[in-house]
Design an enzyme around this catalytic site. Structure first.
Site, PDB file in Angstrom:
ATOM      1  N   CYS A   1       0.843  -1.197   0.000  1.00 40.34           N
ATOM      2  CA  CYS A   1       0.000   0.000   0.000  1.00 40.34           C
ATOM      3  C   CYS A   1       0.882   1.253   0.000  1.00 40.34           C
ATOM      4  O   CYS A   1       1.635   1.472  -0.937  1.00 40.34           O
ATOM      5  CB  CYS A   1      -0.989  -0.039   1.166  1.00 40.34           C
ATOM      6  SG  CYS A   1      -2.370   1.116   0.960  1.00 40.34           S
TER       7      CYS A   1
ATOM      8  N   HIS B   1      -3.901  -4.564  -0.274  1.00 37.87           N
ATOM      9  CA  HIS B   1      -3.520  -5.232   0.971  1.00 37.87           C
ATOM     10  C   HIS B   1      -3.611  -6.743   0.775  1.00 37.87           C
ATOM     11  O   HIS B   1      -4.706  -7.303   0.858  1.00 37.87           O
ATOM     12  CB  HIS B   1      -4.444  -4.801   2.115  1.00 37.87           C
ATOM     13  CG  HIS B   1      -4.260  -3.386   2.531  1.00 37.87           C
ATOM     14  ND1 HIS B   1      -3.307  -3.003   3.445  1.00 37.87           N
ATOM     15  CD2 HIS B   1      -4.903  -2.255   2.162  1.00 37.87           C
ATOM     16  CE1 HIS B   1      -3.372  -1.700   3.624  1.00 37.87           C
ATOM     17  NE2 HIS B   1      -4.326  -1.222   2.850  1.00 37.87           N
TER      18      HIS B   1
ATOM     19  N   GLU C   1      -2.851  -9.107   2.718  1.00 40.18           N
ATOM     20  CA  GLU C   1      -3.299  -9.776   3.943  1.00 40.18           C
ATOM     21  C   GLU C   1      -4.809  -9.665   4.141  1.00 40.18           C
ATOM     22  O   GLU C   1      -5.383 -10.356   4.997  1.00 40.18           O
ATOM     23  CB  GLU C   1      -2.554  -9.196   5.149  1.00 40.18           C
ATOM     24  CG  GLU C   1      -3.016  -7.829   5.637  1.00 40.18           C
ATOM     25  CD  GLU C   1      -2.501  -6.651   4.827  1.00 40.18           C
ATOM     26  OE1 GLU C   1      -2.770  -5.501   5.253  1.00 40.18           O
ATOM     27  OE2 GLU C   1      -1.845  -6.865   3.780  1.00 40.18           O
TER      28      GLU C   1
END
Length: 208
Positions: free
Chosen positions: A79, A180, A182
């Site tokens: 990011c 992102h 994750e």
């Protein structure tokens, strides 16, 4: 061991937990020696570009990140962390970045919704070890600025948000993901796993 670089502006907990879920040891640290000793390093980031660079400088981590990139071991920006890899950003005035990738970070302009927030499909532009065993899929974005790489070979994947938007970049051992991973389900976790495998680090535990 995978170092999650802590300069006060990262999504540290979710990134470290994702690394651990994939079976690797994760250490959140701002210690240059621990970072440089790591098998792989992740530079996360949430917030404004200029503030992030100020924090990196205040923590004496700019030279550490540059030295890590020069070491040949894999480095991943996530990011805002990806944007920091570039030469400069126009966010809140012109701010110089780490200059590991030539290019500029600019604001979205248009009558569409900003920030770009939500799930968008990746489009792979060239082969990369990050894409091993993976088909194009959707990942989760939240950003108001986007990167414009100067070198076409550095652009690994894009997405579409009223224009072609840089999603994944890479040069040598340095990689960046605008989204992102994750928080991006199985596609994001596979991308992260493929990055971690480049480190040569042994998995601390087997995946369930």
């Amino acid at each position: 061991m995978i170092a999650i670089i802590d300069y006060g502006m990262g999504n540290l907990h979710s990134v470290s937990k994702a690394v651990e879920r994939l079976g690797y040891e994760a250490v959140v640290t701002n210690d240059p020696e621990r970072i440089l000793a790591a098998d792989g390093a992740i530079l996360p980031g949430v917030g404004a570009f200029g503030d992030a660079m100020d924090n990196l400088k205040a923590a004496n981590l700019v030279d550490t990140v540059l030295a890590y990139a020069a070491s040949g071991k894999p480095l991943l920006g996530i990011c805002l962390g990806m944007q920091l890899l570039f030469s400069e950003s126009e966010e809140h005035g012109l701010n110089r970045g780490l200059n590991l990738l030539p290019g500029r970070v600019v604001r979205f302009t248009g009558s569409y919704k900003i920030p770009h927030m939500g799930w968008n499909r990746l489009s792979f532009k060239q082969e990369s070890p990050l894409f091993r065993g993976l088909e194009e899929g959707h990942v989760y974005f939240v950003h108001s600025f986007h990167a414009l790489p100067e070198v076409a070979a550095d652009l690994l994947a894009t997405t579409d948000y009223y224009q072609e938007v840089t999603a994944i970049v890479g040069r040598g051992n340095v990689y960046g993901m605008q989204f992102h991973p994750e928080k991006s389900g199985s596609v994001g976790m596979r991308l992260l796993d493929n990055f971690l495998s480049l480190s040569g680090a042994k998995r601390a535990v087997s995946q369930g």
